[in-house]
Design an enzyme around this catalytic site. Structure first.
Site, PDB file in Angstrom:
ATOM      1  N   GLY A  55       0.822  -1.201   0.000  1.00 26.13           N
ATOM      2  CA  GLY A  55       0.000   0.000   0.000  1.00 26.13           C
ATOM      3  C   GLY A  55       0.851   1.243   0.000  1.00 26.13           C
ATOM      4  CG  ASP A 170      -4.696   9.577   7.435  1.00 26.71           C
ATOM      5  OD1 ASP A 170      -5.839   9.885   7.031  1.00 26.71           O
ATOM      6  OD2 ASP A 170      -3.854   9.027   6.712  1.00 26.71           O
ATOM      7  CG  ASN A 175      -3.893   4.745   8.058  1.00 25.64           C
ATOM      8  OD1 ASN A 175      -3.236   4.152   7.205  1.00 25.64           O
ATOM      9  ND2 ASN A 175      -4.095   6.049   8.013  1.00 25.64           N
TER      10      ASN A 175
END
Length: 444
Positions: A55, A170, A175
């Site tokens: 990623g 974030d 995540n």
């Protein structure tokens, strides 16, 4: 940072199984030495594969690779490659990872290496990121990790960040990673490329840092340039609220389709219709998510407060709460403040007449004590729950069978019939949270 993250158990601060010794024998090769792949690159203690992308993080590309602990051992790793021009960002991310390394719900840092062009950060490798869990083509086996446990572990990681004055900035499904231990799965928060550590005594950070998070998952105060108050750790709570809805609905977003999300976040237009309005679990979840999605940062709960919400209570704790509240109010006058709050709006909770909504076997058992229970009273319903719990083993066999086992079936018997009971009671007696009997249920 996607699909990256060490073997630790799902429990809080408990070490997991030891990692096995590394080997240079690849699976399925019949014990033959591994052939070096054409895309294999090594820098110091790190080996990574340029054709095996996991990623993209906030500051670089992430590859599958290994961390060489010593000459004989290596661990699977996610390797983040960052341009040297962004070294200050990388140094900050490593410093944060080192601070957070004692929590099982934050990815574990291994090492950093450097060559003439890039920095390489190796962290533990995870099986998948949360956004990949809801694909129909290749669904991930959560090994019994139910949505509530998944979200609880997410918040435990986030609480750990906030306790160190670190704002992630974030938080999103990409995540939040899942570490597979073969018989269990652990949640890990990752990618600290945009994270910010607040200075001592400061509660907010300057927007001059330029970190906006990810569109569709960021808080309204980050998007609104006209706001004069700097953002706080509450931005993470807002993003986590979006993640909660995403997990509970199997991939839906509270602010709609991607092309509308930013505008809807700015306008505070969320839709939680994916949660049922007459289901106990969804009613409790809706209350928590609405608090987390509050347009005003100061109106959102802290990470610690989120973890205390009834959404995370076990069935055993729910039953203890019903019992403790009933014990607390047993001798209260009808015009007393706690009874007034409990009975305000109570008709919806007891569905006008709670006795009509229980099974005939239990109704007949309760009628033995004529006049002991009021059909339209929340206090009376709580008393019935308390009494049947206390006298469960003295009850006739058919009553025990209709109520089921304690606590799971017993609690579900009542909350399935009176889905607003837990949340209503929790909110009604919150004003008395400082009392010794109730302190356990509220953040003090």
């Amino acid at each position: 940072m996607e699909a990256s993250s060490s073997g630790r158990s799902a429990g809080r601060f408990q070490p997991g199984p030891a990692l096995p010794p590394a080997s240079n024998i690849l699976p399925g090769t019949g014990g033959k030495p591994a052939v070096v792949a054409s895309d294999e690159e090594s820098v110091g203690k790190i080996t990574y594969y340029t054709n095996n992308h996991l990623g993209k993080g906030a500051d670089g590309i992430v590859f599958r690779g290994y961390f060489h602990c010593d000459d004989a051992n290596k661990r699977p790793a996610a390797v983040k490659r960052i341009e040297l021009a962004k070294q200050s960002n990388a140094d900050r991310e490593v410093a944060l990872l080192l601070q957070l390394d004692d929590n099982p719900h934050v990815v574990r840092y291994f090492c950093t290496e450097k060559d003439g062009q890039f920095l390489y950060i190796a962290i533990e490798l995870c099986a998948v990121s949360l956004d990949k869990c809801f694909t129909k083509e290749n669904p991930f086996d959560l090994r019994g990790l139910n949505p509530v446990m998944l979200l609880q572990q997410t918040m435990m990681g986030l609480e750990h960040l906030h306790s160190h004055n670190i704002v992630h900035r974030d938080v999103k499904p990409h995540n939040i990673l899942l570490k597979d231990h073969s018989d269990s799965v652990t949640v890990k928060i990752s990618d600290f490329g945009m994270s910010k550590q607040l200075a001592d005594s400061r509660q907010s950070y300057s927007m001059r840092s330029g970190a906006l998070g990810t569109m569709g998952w960021n808080a309204p105060e980050v998007l609104d340039e006209s706001r004069k108050v700097n953002p706080t750790s509450a931005v993470d709570i807002f993003s986590a609220g979006c993640v909660f809805y995403y997990v509970l609905t199997g991939g839906k977003h509270p602010f709609g389709e991607p092309y509308r999300q930013t505008a809807n976040i700015m306008d505070g237009k969320y839709n939680l219709n994916g949660l049922q309005k007459d289901k106990h679990e969804d009613i409790v979840a809706t209350d928590l998510i609405e608090q987390m999605l509050n347009m005003e940062p100061q109106g959102r709960p802290s990470a610690e407060s989120v973890l205390k919400h009834p959404f995370f209570w076990s069935l055993e704790k729910q039953l203890m709460f019903f019992q403790d509240v009933s014990d607390r109010i047993v001798n209260e006058k009808l015009d007393g403040p706690i009874i007034q709050q409990l009975e305000s709006g109570g008709q919806e909770v007891v569905r006008n007449n709670w006795i009509k909504h229980i099974t005939a076997v239990l109704r007949k058992d309760l009628e033995i004590r004529k006049g002991a229970y009021e059909e339209g009273s929340v206090k009376s319903l709580l008393r019935a729950i308390r009494n049947k719990k206390h006298h469960y083993h003295d009850s006739p066999k058919e009553v025990q069978e209709t109520l089921g086992s304690i606590p799971d079936d017993f609690v579900s018997y009542f909350t399935s019939r009176f889905p607003h009971l837990l949340l209503h009671t929790f909110l009604a007696v919150r004003s008395f949270a400082e009392e010794l009997t109730l302190q356990h249920y509220y953040l003090m």
